[in-house]
Design a protein around this motif. Structure first.
Motif, PDB file in Angstrom:
ATOM      1  N   PHE A 120      18.615  74.857  22.753  1.00  0.00           N
ATOM      2  CA  PHE A 120      18.573  75.715  23.940  1.00  0.00           C
ATOM      3  C   PHE A 120      17.286  76.534  23.977  1.00  0.00           C
ATOM      4  CE2 PHE A 120      19.517  79.740  26.102  1.00  0.00           C
ATOM      5  CZ  PHE A 120      19.931  79.265  27.337  1.00  0.00           C
ATOM      6  N   TRP A 123      14.579  74.245  25.160  1.00  0.00           N
ATOM      7  CA  TRP A 123      14.822  73.897  26.563  1.00  0.00           C
ATOM      8  C   TRP A 123      14.276  74.965  27.506  1.00  0.00           C
ATOM      9  CZ3 TRP A 123      16.729  69.559  28.851  1.00  0.00           C
ATOM     10  CH2 TRP A 123      17.162  69.651  30.175  1.00  0.00           C
ATOM     11  N   ARG A 140      23.719  68.414  28.867  1.00  0.00           N
ATOM     12  CA  ARG A 140      24.002  69.632  28.109  1.00  0.00           C
ATOM     13  C   ARG A 140      25.328  69.491  27.366  1.00  0.00           C
ATOM     14  NH1 ARG A 140      23.973  75.916  30.255  1.00  0.00           N
ATOM     15  NH2 ARG A 140      25.091  76.805  28.474  1.00  0.00           N
ATOM     16  N   GLU A 142      27.882  71.340  24.037  1.00  0.00           N
ATOM     17  CA  GLU A 142      28.168  72.488  23.184  1.00  0.00           C
ATOM     18  C   GLU A 142      28.963  72.019  21.972  1.00  0.00           C
ATOM     19  OE1 GLU A 142      29.989  75.758  25.072  1.00  0.00           O
ATOM     20  OE2 GLU A 142      28.316  76.156  26.451  1.00  0.00           O
ATOM     21  N   THR A 153      24.509  75.465  22.011  1.00  0.00           N
ATOM     22  CA  THR A 153      24.168  74.588  23.123  1.00  0.00           C
ATOM     23  C   THR A 153      22.942  73.759  22.776  1.00  0.00           C
ATOM     24  OG1 THR A 153      25.040  76.225  24.680  1.00  0.00           O
ATOM     25  CG2 THR A 153      23.619  74.513  25.577  1.00  0.00           C
ATOM     26  N   TYR A 154      23.011  72.471  23.085  1.00  0.00           N
ATOM     27  CA  TYR A 154      21.867  71.588  22.899  1.00  0.00           C
ATOM     28  C   TYR A 154      21.881  70.541  24.007  1.00  0.00           C
ATOM     29  CZ  TYR A 154      25.256  68.341  20.858  1.00  0.00           C
ATOM     30  OH  TYR A 154      26.335  67.519  20.655  1.00  0.00           O
ATOM     31  N   TYR A 155      20.786  69.795  24.123  1.00  0.00           N
ATOM     32  CA  TYR A 155      20.626  68.812  25.193  1.00  0.00           C
ATOM     33  C   TYR A 155      20.323  67.456  24.564  1.00  0.00           C
ATOM     34  CZ  TYR A 155      20.421  72.893  28.212  1.00  0.00           C
ATOM     35  OH  TYR A 155      20.727  74.057  28.879  1.00  0.00           O
TER      36      TYR A 155
END
Length: 244
Positions: A120, A123, A140, A142, A153-155
């Motif tokens: 995050f 991002w 996205r 979690e 949170t990551y993508y």
């Protein structure tokens, strides 16, 4: 009488002497910490020297564009995405195997390799260089972190099929000379500043916080571990009924 008054003014209380001693210690810590940072930059900026005879040291595996994407009009676009999420894995053999225990005996299985996810922080960081079109290819997600006791949170890239793994020999072509005096001084200062008590003083006096991990995170129901487990169970039940 005057000598007694002068002696009285020269006397210092216990708290004053302790405060002065702490300030002197903090000055020494700041000085050594600053010197360790300078040595770290000196070690990092030592120029690489090319080898007269390059040699191979194992193999390296990484992702490249597959043939279909490479021939398409968006090859440069996906090449830019790959530079941000590519991973490199090194191995002594071309097979990239690791030991695994199965039924009481050890076997060799292939090492898994995946694309990097974007945190995050990266991002939202303009320096990372994500353009709006690139953001459309990320999802996205979690995930609960039991160590930090919160959801992170990551993508994740949505279309990993656009990339393929490639294995090449890992060639060593340059080397960095070692300065023994510099290394000894840096190792001595590093061992000093990484002591538990010294590191606490550095974080508190230089960075303003005694321990960066002791923050008060949000503890609402959405980010709790119990809620995350319930969501996971509900998702599994829904997938089960969809398959029926």
């Amino acid at each position: 009488m005057e000598n007694n008054n002068l002696l009285f003014h020269r006397l210092r209380s216990v708290r004053s002497r302790q405060r002065t001693g702490k300030k002197d210690v903090e000055k020494q810590i700041r000085k050594k910490y600053k010197r360790s940072k300078e040595l770290w930059h000196l070690r990092r900026n030592i120029p690489w020297i090319p080898l007269e005879k390059p040699y191979q040291r194992g193999f390296v595996r990484f992702f490249v564009l597959n043939d279909d994407v490479k021939r398409s009009e968006d090859a440069d676009f996906f090449e830019g995405i790959l530079k941000k999420i590519n991973t490199f894995m090194y191995s002594e053999s071309r097979l990239f195997l690791k030991k695994r225990k199965k039924f009481g005996r050890r076997i060799y299985v292939e090492k898994p390799q995946k694309l990097n996810t974007i945190s995050f922080y990266a991002w939202t960081d303009p320096k990372f260089g994500l353009i709006p079109r690139e953001r459309q290819y990320f999802l996205r997600k979690e995930e609960y972190n039991p160590f930090r006791k919160r959801s992170e949170t990551y993508y994740e890239f949505l279309e990993p099929w656009r990339f393929a793994l490639r294995i090449r020999p890992n060639m060593i072509t340059h080397y960095k000379p070692v300065d023994l005096d510099l290394e000894n001084e840096y190792a001595e200062l590093k061992a000093y500043v990484e002591q538990h008590k010294i590191a606490g003083i550095i974080r508190k006096k230089i960075y303003g916080k005694s321990n960066a991990w002791k923050r008060e995170y949000e503890t609402d129901l959405i980010k709790s571990r119990k809620y995350a487990n319930c969501i996971r169970s509900a998702t599994e039940i829904a997938d089960y009924f969809e398959d029926l």
